[in-house]
Design an enzyme around this catalytic site. Sequence first.
Site, PDB file in Angstrom:
ATOM      1  N   GLY A   1      37.774  38.752  36.183  1.00 39.35           N
ATOM      2  CA  GLY A   1      36.959  37.649  35.698  1.00 39.35           C
ATOM      3  C   GLY A   1      36.276  36.918  36.837  1.00 39.35           C
ATOM      4  O   GLY A   1      35.112  36.518  36.730  1.00 39.35           O
TER       5      GLY A   1
ATOM      6  N   GLN B   1      39.256  33.358  28.613  1.00 39.46           N
ATOM      7  CA  GLN B   1      40.423  32.890  27.862  1.00 39.46           C
ATOM      8  C   GLN B   1      40.303  33.073  26.354  1.00 39.46           C
ATOM      9  O   GLN B   1      41.307  33.071  25.652  1.00 39.46           O
ATOM     10  CB  GLN B   1      40.693  31.408  28.165  1.00 39.46           C
ATOM     11  CG  GLN B   1      41.236  31.138  29.552  1.00 39.46           C
ATOM     12  CD  GLN B   1      42.649  31.649  29.766  1.00 39.46           C
ATOM     13  OE1 GLN B   1      43.368  31.957  28.818  1.00 39.46           O
ATOM     14  NE2 GLN B   1      43.066  31.756  31.015  1.00 39.46           N
TER      15      GLN B   1
ATOM     16  N   THR C   1      33.284  53.292  43.222  1.00 40.11           N
ATOM     17  CA  THR C   1      33.788  54.298  42.288  1.00 40.11           C
ATOM     18  C   THR C   1      34.527  53.616  41.146  1.00 40.11           C
ATOM     19  O   THR C   1      35.412  52.791  41.365  1.00 40.11           O
ATOM     20  CB  THR C   1      34.740  55.267  43.010  1.00 40.11           C
ATOM     21  OG1 THR C   1      34.033  55.880  44.097  1.00 40.11           O
ATOM     22  CG2 THR C   1      35.249  56.342  42.070  1.00 40.11           C
TER      23      THR C   1
ATOM     24  N   CYS D   1      45.855  30.744  39.468  1.00 39.54           N
ATOM     25  CA  CYS D   1      45.117  30.938  40.717  1.00 39.54           C
ATOM     26  C   CYS D   1      45.338  29.814  41.712  1.00 39.54           C
ATOM     27  O   CYS D   1      45.068  29.974  42.895  1.00 39.54           O
ATOM     28  CB  CYS D   1      43.623  31.054  40.418  1.00 39.54           C
ATOM     29  SG  CYS D   1      43.223  32.416  39.286  1.00 39.54           S
TER      30      CYS D   1
END
Length: 376
Positions: free
Chosen positions: A73, A184, A240, A327
């Site tokens: 995100g 969320q 990739t 976080c």
Amino acid sequence: MLNAMIYLDHAATSPLDPRVLEAMLPHLRDTWGNPSSPHAKGREARIAIDTARQSIADRLGVLPHEIVFVSSGSEGNSLAMFGSCERWLQTHEGPGHLITASVEHSCSLKAADKLEAAGWKITKLPVDAFGMLSATDLEDALTEDTALVSLQWANNEVGTIQPVEELAAVCKKAGVPFHCDAVQGVGLLPLPSPVPDLMTIAAHKFYGPKGIGVLVVREHIELCPQVMGGGQEFGLRAGTENTAGIVGMAAALELCEDKRQETTPYIRNLRDILVSGILSMEGTSLNGHPEHRLPNFANIRFEGLSAENILMKLDMAGICVSSGAACVTGAIEASHVLTAMGRSATEAKENIRFSLGKSTTEKEIETVLQAIQASV
């Protein structure tokens, strides 16, 4: 001996659904070719990715080429914000204006701070005491130099759901691209309609794998890539591709959306039992909007008590909760979300976030309530 673990931190991350793992395993074991390779092994991986991309596009109601796979995100939000602003600079003489909100996820706020340091004008919209944005405030903040509006759908600390369809309509009327951080809300709420110009989602929030997300880029939106290289993801995100993660994300989204109308009321009912039980305890109050709130969210203030101490006691009892965004947890600071909602620095350190999931049971809620009573 500790009781079996009770996990009420789904806002941080959700457990991988066993059916998602099952869908991923063949692509971890067998479909390991580089999707950009022209040979059979590469084509095998490319087919798996293209099939998953189509599935995700169908679930989100967009076109396959509007799905850009990213690693998280945070990366999706960064690509939306920096990519939009860099594109603006290609057609304008200097930095413009970006609008976000005071309660956004830290990745968006730090991106805004970096843009501000580069000369961009940044407006951080205020919220009311429930954490709700005002469409009127957004309309008043727009200028002829506004390059992007970037706002959350639902807050990651208190769960307040923003009126994103109304906010998007304001932007459309003004001709300004709208980016929605929808990380969320997916799997819990019906998707915004129409889907915004830019929209970020992350698989690990809806029982998918970590390390994979999507930035929806509607076909009328132009961005500059932020990761350079082989030109993957329609030239917007080199590297990739994570075949197994992409397949897992598609499986998780399908499972979540298929059962959403059943699981959301189930989770909401358990959340309400939890909130009712906690608010019967002295010195407690609810943070976030009382109605327009994610169905699995309960952010509770325990007046005069340290969130850190409550967390430690609950953890020792085998209960996983948090004091805010994963976080930033660990740096014991006042929540920027709660201070933006008008709480003092002290009040903003007295809060616990409970976030339930589809595997949460009523028995677990009863156990949690007993543990909270013993901890406070």
